[in-house]
Design a protein around this motif. Structure first.
Motif, mmCIF file in Angstrom:
data_model
loop_
_atom_site.group_PDB
_atom_site.id
_atom_site.type_symbol
_atom_site.label_atom_id
_atom_site.label_comp_id
_atom_site.label_asym_id
_atom_site.label_seq_id
_atom_site.Cartn_x
_atom_site.Cartn_y
_atom_site.Cartn_z
ATOM 1 N N SER A 95 0.863 -1.177 0.000
ATOM 2 C CA SER A 95 0.000 0.000 0.000
ATOM 3 C C SER A 95 0.899 1.226 0.000
ATOM 4 O O SER A 95 1.878 1.280 0.753
ATOM 5 C CB SER A 95 -0.908 0.034 1.232
ATOM 6 O OG SER A 95 -1.828 -1.029 1.226
ATOM 7 N N THR A 96 0.584 2.213 -0.850
ATOM 8 C CA THR A 96 1.311 3.477 -0.811
ATOM 9 C C THR A 96 0.521 4.470 0.030
ATOM 10 O O THR A 96 -0.708 4.506 -0.028
ATOM 11 C CB THR A 96 1.536 4.056 -2.216
ATOM 12 O OG1 THR A 96 0.275 4.439 -2.783
ATOM 13 C CG2 THR A 96 2.224 3.057 -3.123
ATOM 14 N N TRP A 136 -4.410 6.610 0.334
ATOM 15 C CA TRP A 136 -3.963 5.257 0.672
ATOM 16 C C TRP A 136 -4.330 4.348 -0.494
ATOM 17 O O TRP A 136 -5.492 4.079 -0.733
ATOM 18 C CB TRP A 136 -4.650 4.795 1.957
ATOM 19 C CG TRP A 136 -4.166 3.481 2.500
ATOM 20 C CD1 TRP A 136 -4.515 2.231 2.058
ATOM 21 C CD2 TRP A 136 -3.261 3.280 3.592
ATOM 22 N NE1 TRP A 136 -3.886 1.266 2.806
ATOM 23 C CE2 TRP A 136 -3.111 1.884 3.753
ATOM 24 C CE3 TRP A 136 -2.573 4.148 4.441
ATOM 25 C CZ2 TRP A 136 -2.296 1.339 4.740
ATOM 26 C CZ3 TRP A 136 -1.768 3.587 5.419
ATOM 27 C CH2 TRP A 136 -1.629 2.206 5.574
ATOM 28 N N MET A 137 -3.334 3.897 -1.231
ATOM 29 C CA MET A 137 -3.563 3.069 -2.413
ATOM 30 C C MET A 137 -3.065 1.657 -2.166
ATOM 31 O O MET A 137 -1.888 1.447 -1.868
ATOM 32 C CB MET A 137 -2.848 3.677 -3.626
ATOM 33 C CG MET A 137 -3.149 2.956 -4.933
ATOM 34 S SD MET A 137 -2.231 3.666 -6.338
ATOM 35 C CE MET A 137 -0.570 3.036 -6.017
ATOM 36 N N GLY A 179 6.126 16.869 1.856
ATOM 37 C CA GLY A 179 5.357 15.768 2.407
ATOM 38 C C GLY A 179 6.163 14.493 2.492
ATOM 39 O O GLY A 179 7.385 14.467 2.306
ATOM 40 N N LEU A 180 5.456 13.416 2.776
ATOM 41 C CA LEU A 180 6.057 12.098 2.920
ATOM 42 C C LEU A 180 5.284 11.090 2.086
ATOM 43 O O LEU A 180 4.058 11.188 1.960
ATOM 44 C CB LEU A 180 6.028 11.640 4.383
ATOM 45 C CG LEU A 180 6.786 12.487 5.408
ATOM 46 C CD1 LEU A 180 6.422 12.040 6.825
ATOM 47 C CD2 LEU A 180 8.288 12.394 5.191
ATOM 48 N N GLN A 181 6.004 10.134 1.535
ATOM 49 C CA GLN A 181 5.334 8.972 0.959
ATOM 50 C C GLN A 181 5.957 7.715 1.546
ATOM 51 O O GLN A 181 7.185 7.572 1.584
ATOM 52 C CB GLN A 181 5.409 8.921 -0.555
ATOM 53 C CG GLN A 181 4.559 7.769 -1.105
ATOM 54 C CD GLN A 181 4.396 7.782 -2.601
ATOM 55 O OE1 GLN A 181 5.191 7.181 -3.314
ATOM 56 N NE2 GLN A 181 3.365 8.452 -3.093
ATOM 57 N N ALA A 182 5.085 6.846 2.030
ATOM 58 C CA ALA A 182 5.519 5.583 2.622
ATOM 59 C C ALA A 182 4.919 4.426 1.837
ATOM 60 O O ALA A 182 3.870 4.562 1.198
ATOM 61 C CB ALA A 182 5.086 5.502 4.087
ATOM 62 N N ALA A 210 -7.081 -1.201 -4.682
ATOM 63 C CA ALA A 210 -8.111 -0.277 -4.184
ATOM 64 C C ALA A 210 -7.465 1.063 -3.878
ATOM 65 O O ALA A 210 -6.245 1.165 -3.714
ATOM 66 C CB ALA A 210 -8.772 -0.841 -2.927
ATOM 67 N N PHE A 211 -8.295 2.090 -3.807
ATOM 68 C CA PHE A 211 -7.814 3.425 -3.464
ATOM 69 C C PHE A 211 -8.756 4.042 -2.444
ATOM 70 O O PHE A 211 -9.974 3.943 -2.569
ATOM 71 C CB PHE A 211 -7.737 4.320 -4.711
ATOM 72 C CG PHE A 211 -7.288 5.728 -4.397
ATOM 73 C CD1 PHE A 211 -5.935 6.038 -4.334
ATOM 74 C CD2 PHE A 211 -8.211 6.733 -4.127
ATOM 75 C CE1 PHE A 211 -5.512 7.325 -4.029
ATOM 76 C CE2 PHE A 211 -7.799 8.019 -3.821
ATOM 77 C CZ PHE A 211 -6.446 8.318 -3.759
#
Length: 290
Positions: free
Chosen positions: A64-65, A93-94, A118-121, A135-136
């Motif tokens: 999930s991203t 949340w993808m 920002g941040l991406q995890a 899903a998104f």
């Protein structure tokens, strides 16, 4: 107390768009299910900025991203047909699962200028969920639970923490918290999970033993220990972690418990067997062969 300290390193994700990469590191592959963490910006995007700043369509599997912004905006489009602009304090949340493609574009900044920060995890999915349907989910800032203490304000991005629970759907035990601390504010982190970390977005915190964490540094918290964070200046940080999901392999944007599954994903993308995002299918990021 801290087990180790890791400093971010620079990585370019689009032409002229450099990020600070924290996870994975040679010193720490994962923290709970978190397998990837990028610190984006601050990046000034001027009106009419080049399209080269955009992250063009690319694929994911097995994860999930999680995108979370402090300033600016990003336009998300994916192969499910979703188009969603994310603003500060909101959550995209993808769930990639068996496979999804998406793009992340600077359309807001290109129209009126912005500072993107920002941040991406990435959160690795447990083995039994690695091949779920993609899903998104999008959540507005007011949908996320918050809590505060003297000189500290926090927002729970995902998971469960300190008796609060985020509405974001997750697949394994985890937590992800955005915290703003005023100078001299303190916060004690209780060890609720097997693996936990703190990343300093800006400012500085000091621990009771005198250890300091500066902007761009991640501290891995020791298991089963209490850790008191004291802000020496105005500080923005995130706390995150959870329960391990087992060993994971990474190739480019693909995450899996199986090397064979990574090879299939590479072949699928190389031969364009993965659908591109609706409304954004004229260009894509080719598979890196190295």
């Amino acid at each position: 107390m801290l087990d180790k300290i890791i400093s971010r390193r620079t990585s370019e994700i689009a032409e002229g768009f450099e990020v600070g990469r924290i996870l994975p590191s040679r010193h720490q592959r994962m923290v709970g299910p978190f397998i990837f963490l990028d610190h984006m910006g601050p990046l000034d995007v001027e009106v009419g900025a080049s399209l080269d700043l955009d992250v063009k369509p690319h694929p994911h599997i097995g994860l999930s991203t999680v995108t979370y912004l402090f300033s600016g905006a990003i336009t998300h489009r994916d192969s499910l047909g979703v188009e969603q602009e994310i603003q500060p304090g909101e959550v995209n949340w993808m769930v990639a699962g068996r496979g999804i493609t998406h793009s992340e574009r600077m359309e807001y900044g290109r129209r009126q200028g912005m500072t993107l920060h920002g941040l991406q995890a990435w959160v690795a999915l447990p083995t039994e969920f690695e091949e779920v349907e993609p899903a998104f989910h999008h959540f507005a800032r007011e949908e996320l639970p918050g809590f505060q203490s003297d000189g500290m304000v926090a927002k729970l991005i995902a998971g469960a923490f300190e008796g609060f629970r985020s509405p974001v759907p997750i697949h394994s035990p985890l937590f992800y918290v955005h915290m703003e601390m005023e100078p001299d504010a303190s916060y004690q982190v209780n060890s609720e999970y097997s693996e936990q970390a703190v990343y300093i977005v800006s400012g500085q915190v000091e621990l009771v033993d005198g250890t300091k964490l500066d902007a761009g540094q991640m501290g891995i918290l020791k298991q089963k220990s209490l850790t008191s964070l004291h802000a020496t200046q105005k500080t923005t940080l995130v706390l995150f972690g959870g329960e391990p999901v087992g060993e994971r392999f990474i190739h480019w944007n693909f995450v899996s418990s199986s090397k064979e599954r990574l090879e299939k994903a590479k072949d699928d993308w190389r031969h364009q067997r993965m659908k591109l995002p609706d409304g954004d299918d004229q260009a894509y990021v080719p598979l890196p062969e190295r």
